[in-house]
Design a protein around this motif. Structure first.
Motif, PDB file in Angstrom:
ATOM      1  N   GLU A   1       0.711  -1.108   0.047  1.00 49.91           N
ATOM      2  CA  GLU A   1      -0.104  -0.053   0.001  1.00 49.91           C
ATOM      3  C   GLU A   1       0.956   1.338  -0.114  1.00 49.91           C
ATOM      4  O   GLU A   1       0.334   2.301  -0.468  1.00 49.91           O
ATOM      5  N   ASP A   2       2.022   1.208   0.556  1.00 50.12           N
ATOM      6  CA  ASP A   2       2.771   2.517   0.834  1.00 50.12           C
ATOM      7  C   ASP A   2       3.847   2.647  -0.541  1.00 50.12           C
ATOM      8  O   ASP A   2       4.389   3.614  -0.564  1.00 50.12           O
TER       9      ASP A   2
ATOM     10  N   LYS B   1     -10.218   1.861   2.624  1.00 45.38           N
ATOM     11  CA  LYS B   1      -9.053   1.550   1.690  1.00 45.38           C
ATOM     12  C   LYS B   1      -9.497   0.342   0.931  1.00 45.38           C
ATOM     13  O   LYS B   1      -8.945   0.149  -0.350  1.00 45.38           O
TER      14      LYS B   1
ATOM     15  N   GLN C   1      -7.772  -6.378  -0.231  1.00 50.61           N
ATOM     16  CA  GLN C   1      -6.918  -5.456   0.700  1.00 50.61           C
ATOM     17  C   GLN C   1      -6.823  -6.303   1.948  1.00 50.61           C
ATOM     18  O   GLN C   1      -7.741  -6.454   2.466  1.00 50.61           O
TER      19      GLN C   1
ATOM     20  N   HIS D   1      -5.628  -3.270   8.291  1.00 54.76           N
ATOM     21  CA  HIS D   1      -6.937  -3.413   7.229  1.00 54.76           C
ATOM     22  C   HIS D   1      -7.699  -1.821   7.489  1.00 54.76           C
ATOM     23  O   HIS D   1      -8.107  -1.799   8.689  1.00 54.76           O
TER      24      HIS D   1
ATOM     25  N   SER E   1      -1.387  -4.065   3.278  1.00 53.65           N
ATOM     26  CA  SER E   1      -1.354  -2.959   4.169  1.00 53.65           C
ATOM     27  C   SER E   1      -0.758  -3.102   5.379  1.00 53.65           C
ATOM     28  O   SER E   1      -0.841  -4.275   5.971  1.00 53.65           O
TER      29      SER E   1
ATOM     30  N   SER F   1      -4.452  -6.892   5.557  1.00 53.82           N
ATOM     31  CA  SER F   1      -3.460  -6.510   6.578  1.00 53.82           C
ATOM     32  C   SER F   1      -2.277  -7.572   6.518  1.00 53.82           C
ATOM     33  O   SER F   1      -2.503  -8.700   6.504  1.00 53.82           O
TER      34      SER F   1
END
Length: 262
Positions: free
Chosen positions: A38-39, A70, A82, A66, A63, A84
């Motif tokens: 994500e970054d 997003k 998506q 969570h 990411s 975590s």
């Protein structure tokens, strides 16, 4: 780290780190699954999803935590999920599911390409054929080729779209045409061609040899009308439509299978 986490959850993977969407096809094997952190600033998620789509590879956004908002945004862009990084069991489970689905996604992509080619072939046949060809749905013209427009005195095929098909035959032959259409709608076979009196836009009556058949176009049942002008274009049109029908059925079966797997 990611490789160790996934292997720790029993998922055997071999991953390659990349920092660009270029030259993925030069890898030892095409990607089946893409993890996007994500970054990451470059490439963007949109670029990665577009690149992965070429290989029918799913994109999982990873990411630190969570975030439902997003996650929804990632799904809207076309990501598979998506997740975590802390939730290794969920991450591995989704990765396993998307790898399992990869074969069906690849087949679906191939079918979509074949469908596009078949539709282009049909459009080409209709545009360049000597036979006058038209398609009607519920008694209304849906598509006609230039030869059909010219045969019935119109300057453009678009001028006929939306008009009743009955207007193209004389009043004395309209009951005959209705009877043929009823038979086709009930799945009965009819004789072809049929000698009828056609009617041009200005009202001029002329003799035509009209063939009719029931076909499926983009999932919708339509009637194909052909006024012979020489050659085997009608057979070619019918063959192209049958190919499209077959591919559509295969596509629907694959979509159902993917839905079941998910």
């Amino acid at each position: 780290m990611l490789n160790g986490l996934l292997r720790g959850e029993g998922l055997a993977v071999h991953h390659v780190w990349v920092n660009s969407t270029e030259n993925w096809e030069t890898q030892k094997s095409p990607p089946e699954l893409v993890f996007y952190f994500e970054d990451t600033r470059e490439p963007t998620l949109d670029d990665v999803i577009a690149a992965a789509d070429k290989f029918a590879a799913a994109v999982i956004v990873v990411s630190a935590n969570h975030d439902p908002a997003k996650a929804a945004a990632a799904l809207a862009k076309g990501a598979a999920a998506q997740v975590s990084l802390a939730d290794t069991a969920l991450l591995a489970g989704i990765a396993q599911r998307e790898r399992r689905n990869h074969g069906e996604r690849a087949s679906q992509k191939t079918l979509a390409h074949q469908l596009n080619q078949a539709r282009q072939q049909l459009r080409s046949l209709m545009a360049g054929g000597q036979n006058a060809v038209a398609y009607a749905q519920e008694g209304v013209m849906a598509n006609v080729n230039p030869s059909w427009a010219e045969t019935f005195g119109y300057s453009s095929p678009d001028d006929l779209v939306g008009l009743p098909v009955m207007d193209r035959v004389s009043e004395s032959d309209q009951e005959t045409l209705k009877s043929l259409l009823r038979s086709l709608s009930r799945g009965k076979s009819i004789k072809n061609p049929n000698t009828l009196q056609g009617r041009r836009v200005g009202g001029e009556i002329f003799e035509i040899e009209l063939s009719l058949s029931s076909v499926e176009v983009d999932g919708e049942q339509q009637i194909q009308f052909t006024v012979a002008g020489g050659g085997n274009e009608s057979n070619a049109n019918t063959a192209a439509l049958k190919q499209i029908d077959t591919l559509e059925v295969e596509k629907k079966l694959l979509q159902a299978k993917l839905h079941t797997l998910e």
